[in-house]
Design an enzyme around this catalytic site. Structure first.
Site, PDB file in Angstrom:
ATOM      1  N   LYS A 196      17.061  79.928 -20.956  1.00  0.00           N
ATOM      2  CA  LYS A 196      16.371  80.977 -21.698  1.00  0.00           C
ATOM      3  C   LYS A 196      14.892  81.077 -21.286  1.00  0.00           C
ATOM      4  O   LYS A 196      14.409  80.297 -20.472  1.00  0.00           O
ATOM      5  CB  LYS A 196      16.501  80.715 -23.195  1.00  0.00           C
ATOM      6  CG  LYS A 196      17.956  80.756 -23.683  1.00  0.00           C
ATOM      7  CD  LYS A 196      18.575  82.128 -23.487  1.00  0.00           C
ATOM      8  CE  LYS A 196      19.910  82.312 -24.185  1.00  0.00           C
ATOM      9  NZ  LYS A 196      21.029  81.517 -23.622  1.00  0.00           N
TER      10      LYS A 196
HETATM   11  C1  LIG Z   1      23.252  86.406 -27.008  1.00  0.00           C
HETATM   12  C2  LIG Z   1      23.403  84.951 -27.306  1.00  0.00           C
HETATM   13  N1  LIG Z   1      23.589  84.565 -28.570  1.00  0.00           N
HETATM   14  C3  LIG Z   1      23.696  83.271 -28.896  1.00  0.00           C
HETATM   15  C4  LIG Z   1      23.638  82.278 -27.946  1.00  0.00           C
HETATM   16  C5  LIG Z   1      23.772  80.850 -28.336  1.00  0.00           C
HETATM   17  O1  LIG Z   1      22.628  80.133 -28.005  1.00  0.00           O
HETATM   18  P1  LIG Z   1      22.625  78.548 -27.996  1.00  0.00           P
HETATM   19  O2  LIG Z   1      23.157  78.115 -26.669  1.00  0.00           O
HETATM   20  O3  LIG Z   1      21.192  78.163 -28.180  1.00  0.00           O
HETATM   21  O4  LIG Z   1      23.481  78.100 -29.111  1.00  0.00           O
HETATM   22  C6  LIG Z   1      23.447  82.628 -26.614  1.00  0.00           C
HETATM   23  C7  LIG Z   1      23.392  81.603 -25.581  1.00  0.00           C
HETATM   24  O5  LIG Z   1      23.593  81.820 -24.417  1.00  0.00           O
HETATM   25  C8  LIG Z   1      23.324  83.999 -26.282  1.00  0.00           C
HETATM   26  O6  LIG Z   1      23.118  84.383 -25.026  1.00  0.00           O
END
Ligand SMILES: Cc1ncc(COP(=O)(O)O)c(C=O)c1O
Length: 397
Positions: A196
């Site tokens: 990210k």
């Molecule tokens: C659009 C979106 N929502 C939620 C998530 C979940 O994030 P995390 O990996 O921090 O749980 C991601 C992760 O890639 C994502 O791209």
């Protein structure tokens, strides 16, 4: 040294594999993690507190709760809204499956609305038709870092009581109408996964201006306990505590916050770098015969450029998977964000399609590719990716 322009004998390629994403860390993060390790306090404590303060200041949010991932943050946000079985949550199928899974985990029913082909954000023209008396919340995704038109959602929240939970996993560093994502009167969830815009290894944060929601999320983050461990174990703390809710173990560690404390200082620089690379791609790929790039909405926004993507046109000589493999052969790493969630096996069985189907999301899900984009990449390398893409697709410059 050979450059993208001179390497023609066996086609242009990178000497070593060139990843589509890389975290960008330096001695600040490394030294802070080492200090944390030496400090005796590894789990949630002063560094998480300090990181939450920095997030509050950057995002102009009144309350911030750091959590173990954005998935955890989305799950808790929906629980904090006290969804009841059968309550509907409208979302986009063009997202990581975490978005949809958390609705199901929280006891809600996901309802898909198709995406706008120009922006890949949820198509707000189709929103009204998806709203029913059971609609409790809408969870849009600021796809690739492009803010959705928040005013439309905020109005639905204000006038019809439909809560807004922003999945801002891609949107650290994005702004809407001059204000940072996370500063609006709703619930906003960030991700600090290593791919990210800024990272804590794994991690996330929930931002809100609603004190009741913040309080509930804080309790749900750590077993529903009414007091923080940092307070309990300190000299002035008390060992006893009460449990107010059946909470989870979703807290962020100080080791993670040690990284985040320095990443947030660099977020604007990272985003500027990403924007400059995106500008190179945009210039090189506008009006390409075989792929298209995303358009620009007419409201005021700052794109956080988490991802730069192409969508293959129907006349492309290669399928998406063939093109991704050919790029890999030339040492170009790519990402797949995303296959349409509505095409996954269990989701297909559980979430009915709207009457008109989800044709845009389905097509995009089969034809989208994320090109390399990260702050450790130079403009020259983005030019080279374009050259390689054109060689593979036999497009002359
Ligand atoms: C659009 C979106 N929502 C939620 C998530 C979940 O994030 P995390 O990996 O921090 O749980 C991601 C992760 O890639 C994502 O791209």
């Amino acid at each position: 040294m050979e450059t993208a322009k001179t390497m023609t004998t066996h086609g242009t390629h990178f000497e070593n594999f060139f990843p589509f994403a890389r975290p960008t860390l330096d001695d600040h993060e490394i030294e802070e993690v080492v200090s944390c390790l030496k400090s005796d306090w590894l789990t949630t404590g002063p560094r998480v507190k300090a990181f939450e303060e920095k997030l509050k200041a950057y995002h102009q949010a009144e309350h911030v709760v750091c959590v173990s991932s954005a998935t955890a943050g989305l799950h808790l946000s929906l629980l904090a809204l006290d969804l009841q079985p059968g309550d509907e949550v409208i979302t986009t199928p063009m997202t990581f499956v975490a978005t949809v899974n958390t609705i199901i985990h929280a006891g809600g029913t996901p309802v898909f609305v198709d995406i706008d082909p120009e922006t890949l954000n949820l198509d707000t023209q189709q929103l009204e038709a998806a709203i029913t008396p059971r609609t409790r919340a809408i969870m849009p995704v600021h796809f690739a870092g492009l803010p959705v038109d928040l005013d439309i959602y905020l109005e639905l929240q204000e006038k019809r009581g439909i809560r807004l939970v922003e999945d801002a996993a891609h949107a650290s560093g994005a702004f809407y109408k001059g204000k940072p994502i996370g500063s609006f009167n709703d619930i906003c969830v960030l991700s600090f996964h290593p791919n990210k815009n800024m990272t804590t290894g794994e991690g996330g944060a929930v931002l809100t201006n609603d004190p009741a929601i913040a309080d509930r999320i804080k309790k749900l983050t750590f077993h529903g306990i009414d007091r923080e461990a940092w307070n309990r174990f300190g000299k002035t703390g008390q060992q006893g505590y009460d449990v107010l809710l059946p909470g989870f173990k979703y807290n962020m560690m100080d080791i993670q916050a040690a990284i985040g404390l320095h990443q947030i200082d660099k977020l604007d620089t990272f985003v500027k770098h990403r924007q400059a690379l995106a500008a190179v791609y945009e210039e090189g790929l506008t009006n390409h015969p075989y792929c298209r790039i995303m358009g620009k909405p007419d409201y005021d926004y700052v794109h956080a450029r988490h991802l730069f993507q192409i969508v293959l046109r129907e006349n492309s000589p290669l399928t998406r998977d063939e093109l991704m493999n050919a790029l890999k052969e030339r040492n170009v790493g790519t990402g797949l964000h995303y296959q349409s969630c509505s095409d996954f096996d269990y989701i297909k069985k559980q979430v009915p399609l709207p009457p008109q189907g989800l044709p845009i999301s389905h097509y995009v899900g089969q034809n989208i590719i994320s090109l390399p984009l990260h702050p450790r990449m130079e403009a020259e390398q983005a030019h080279k990716v374009i050259d390689i893409l054109n060689e593979i697709l036999k497009v002359s410059p």
